[in-house]
Motif scaffolding. Structure first.
Motif, short mmCIF file in Angstrom:
data_model
loop_
_atom_site.label_atom_id
_atom_site.label_comp_id
_atom_site.label_asym_id
_atom_site.label_seq_id
_atom_site.Cartn_x
_atom_site.Cartn_y
_atom_site.Cartn_z
N ALA A 24 0.83 -1.21 0.00
CA ALA A 24 0.00 0.00 0.00
C ALA A 24 0.87 1.26 0.00
N LEU A 25 1.95 1.26 0.78
CA LEU A 25 2.86 2.40 0.79
C LEU A 25 3.50 2.62 -0.57
N TYR A 26 3.91 1.52 -1.21
CA TYR A 26 4.53 1.66 -2.53
C TYR A 26 3.54 2.25 -3.53
N GLU A 27 2.29 1.79 -3.50
CA GLU A 27 1.31 2.32 -4.46
C GLU A 27 1.05 3.81 -4.23
N GLU A 28 1.19 4.27 -2.97
CA GLU A 28 1.00 5.69 -2.69
C GLU A 28 2.09 6.55 -3.34
N VAL A 29 3.33 6.06 -3.29
CA VAL A 29 4.45 6.88 -3.79
C VAL A 29 4.81 6.57 -5.24
N ALA A 30 4.21 5.53 -5.82
CA ALA A 30 4.55 5.14 -7.19
C ALA A 30 4.35 6.27 -8.19
N PRO A 31 3.26 7.06 -8.12
CA PRO A 31 3.13 8.17 -9.08
C PRO A 31 4.28 9.18 -8.98
N MET A 32 4.75 9.45 -7.76
CA MET A 32 5.87 10.38 -7.60
C MET A 32 7.16 9.79 -8.15
N LEU A 33 7.33 8.48 -8.00
CA LEU A 33 8.53 7.82 -8.55
C LEU A 33 8.55 7.94 -10.07
N ARG A 34 7.39 7.69 -10.69
CA ARG A 34 7.33 7.76 -12.15
C ARG A 34 7.56 9.18 -12.66
N ALA A 35 7.15 10.16 -11.85
CA ALA A 35 7.35 11.56 -12.25
C ALA A 35 8.70 12.11 -11.80
N ASN A 36 9.52 11.26 -11.17
CA ASN A 36 10.85 11.66 -10.68
C ASN A 36 10.75 12.79 -9.65
N LEU A 37 9.69 12.73 -8.79
CA LEU A 37 9.48 13.74 -7.77
C LEU A 37 9.74 13.23 -6.36
N TYR A 38 9.98 11.92 -6.23
CA TYR A 38 10.16 11.36 -4.89
C TYR A 38 11.56 11.65 -4.37
N GLU A 39 11.66 12.03 -3.09
CA GLU A 39 12.95 12.32 -2.45
C GLU A 39 13.24 11.26 -1.40
N PHE A 40 14.26 10.46 -1.63
CA PHE A 40 14.64 9.44 -0.66
C PHE A 40 15.21 10.09 0.59
N GLY A 41 14.94 9.43 1.73
CA GLY A 41 15.45 9.92 3.00
C GLY A 41 14.44 10.70 3.81
N ARG A 42 13.35 11.15 3.21
CA ARG A 42 12.34 11.92 3.95
C ARG A 42 11.39 11.02 4.73
N ASP A 43 11.11 9.82 4.21
CA ASP A 43 10.21 8.87 4.88
C ASP A 43 10.83 7.49 4.79
#
Length: 450
Positions: free
Chosen positions: A376-395
């Motif tokens: 469920a967590l992965y599906e929440e952040v998957a759109p940000m990953l595809r858009a290259n907007l996710y920042e590792f280290g924040r969560d």
């Protein structure tokens, strides 16, 4: 004359009617309204051919019957024999064979068949709820996902929901060879003719065929034949259950049965409702589903998987909505998962087995909850990953879900010969894996000014 016939045992007399009206797929009879009943079978004997059918409705003046065979040779005035009860004669001589809607072995040698074990009514009531046992132990299935996240217990009834071309029949075939059972009864209702023989010849192993009965009514057969084949299949499963066997009942598909019932009900004059399905469709599906399930003390169980062909992958369409509330869980195959090449294309978050949490230990339930949380967590952040907007280290939890997702996703497609214990051990090892180091941030390229 009618009073005398009604007082005699059915085997001592024959009841005959006369054809008065013929229409595509149905006919009307005269002279038997006082004795005929809904569900009675009919026969019309012609040179080199016997035409079969079933009585749909009875009025004071005539009887309406649904035909299982073409009606082009039937004429006004033809004599029709009415049988008082629809029945079959199942037994071990059916194992390894394809059975048609009449309960006849396709291509079999009647002279070589052993003595039949019993005669069973085609339309039997379900076992009374108070007499049934509870669900039995978990069954090894051959798949890691159904050994752990979506367990199947003995006597459970599951729905397999999928659109066309997503791998529904293939997954059903793998359950036929992987699930623990003494006897397997497979109903192929409305399938293409080529697929029926391919299923028993290629999907089932030679060892598996020795304990399997396939009951088939192909897409080209009449709706009445499809309904009768469905009842023939569940009656066969009940026969083996009453012999003390634990039976696996695979039904493909309940949607084709509902469509066949819709056609026959409309012919009988029933008023259509949602998507033209008459109100009695719910009852027909419920009666079939309730005949599966746990048996009584001293008998076996029927573990059932009913496939549901979902039009347009819409799980709210009438048949899918009807059956989802009748069963002990549902497995959903999703087209987006199939399109990226992971089979079986099970959407774990939308699927549920209602034998949980009772069917697993506290430690196992903790693993299952953690799996679902990570997905469920992965599906929440998957759109940000595809858009290259996710920042590792924040969560850190989301970082962990992203790191574990490839292994968790592959777990669903894993075949496990080691059984339930081996599947849970692999799941635990995946969830205990330390997250990989966060990838370096994307490089930003600045274009020099001319």
């Amino acid at each position: 004359m009618h009073t005398l016939a009604a007082s005699l045992p059915s085997q001592l007399y024959r009841l005959w009617g006369t054809v008065t009206d013929v229409a595509p797929g149905m006919l009307k009879l005269a002279g038997v309204s006082e004795l005929a009943g809904v569900g009675n079978e009919i026969q019309i004997r012609k040179p080199g051919q016997t035409i079969h059918g079933e009585i749909l409705s009875v009025s004071g003046e005539s009887v309406t019957a649904l035909l299982f065979s073409p009606c082009d040779t039937i004429r006004i005035g033809d004599r029709v024999e009415i049988e008082q009860e629809a029945r079959i004669e199942p037994g071990d001589h059916w194992l390894g064979h394809i059975i048609n809607y009449r309960g006849e072995v396709a291509g079999g040698d009647p002279a070589a068949a052993p003595v039949r074990a019993s005669i069973r009514p085609l339309n039997a009531p379900a076992l009374p709820p108070h007499a049934r046992r509870s669900l039995g132990p978990r069954l090894a299935t051959g798949w890691a996902v159904t050994d752990t996240l979506l367990p199947i217990c003995r006597g459970q009834r599951l729905g397999l929901f999928a659109g066309s071309g997503i791998g529904k029949s293939t997954f059903l075939g793998s359950l036929a060879t992987g699930l623990e059972a003494d006897r397997v009864v497979i109903a192929l209702i409305g399938e293409r003719g080529r697929e029926v023989n391919d299923f028993i010849q290629h999907t089932l192993t030679p060892e598996m065929r020795k304990r399997t009965v396939v009951v088939a009514a192909t897409a080209s057969e009449s709706p009445g034949a499809k309904k009768r084949a469905a009842n023939c299949a569940i009656a066969t499963a009940e026969h083996f259950r009453d012999q003390g066997h634990n039976v696996l009942f695979l039904f493909d598909s309940i949607t084709r049965l509902a469509e066949a019932h819709r056609e026959t009900a409309l012919l009988a004059g029933e008023v259509p409702a949602l998507n033209a399905f008459p109100p009695s469709t719910v009852r027909v599906i419920a009666e079939l589903a309730e005949r599966a399930g746990p048996g009584t003390e001293g008998k076996g169980d029927i573990t059932a998987v009913f496939s549901v062909l979902v039009a347009g992958s819409d799980l709210e369409e009438p048949v899918a909505d009807m059956i989802r509330g009748m069963l002990d869980g549902h497995i959903i195959l999703a087209r987006p998962i199939a399109e990226r090449g992971r089979f079986p294309a099970i959407d774990v978050l939308r699927s549920v087995s209602r034998c949980l949490p009772q069917a697993a230990t506290a430690e196992e339930n903790d693993l299952l909850r953690e799996y679902r949380r990570m997905i469920a967590l992965y599906e929440e952040v998957a759109p940000m990953l595809r858009a290259n907007l996710y920042e590792f280290g924040r969560d850190l939890n989301s970082d962990r879900a992203i790191s574990l997702f490839p292994a968790l996703d592959n777990f669903v497609a894993t075949r496990k010969a080691e059984g339930i214990e081996g599947s849970f051990k692999e799941l635990q090892e995946i969830l205990e894996t330390k997250p990989a180091a966060s990838p370096a941030p994307p490089v930003t390229v600045t274009m020099a000014k001319r």
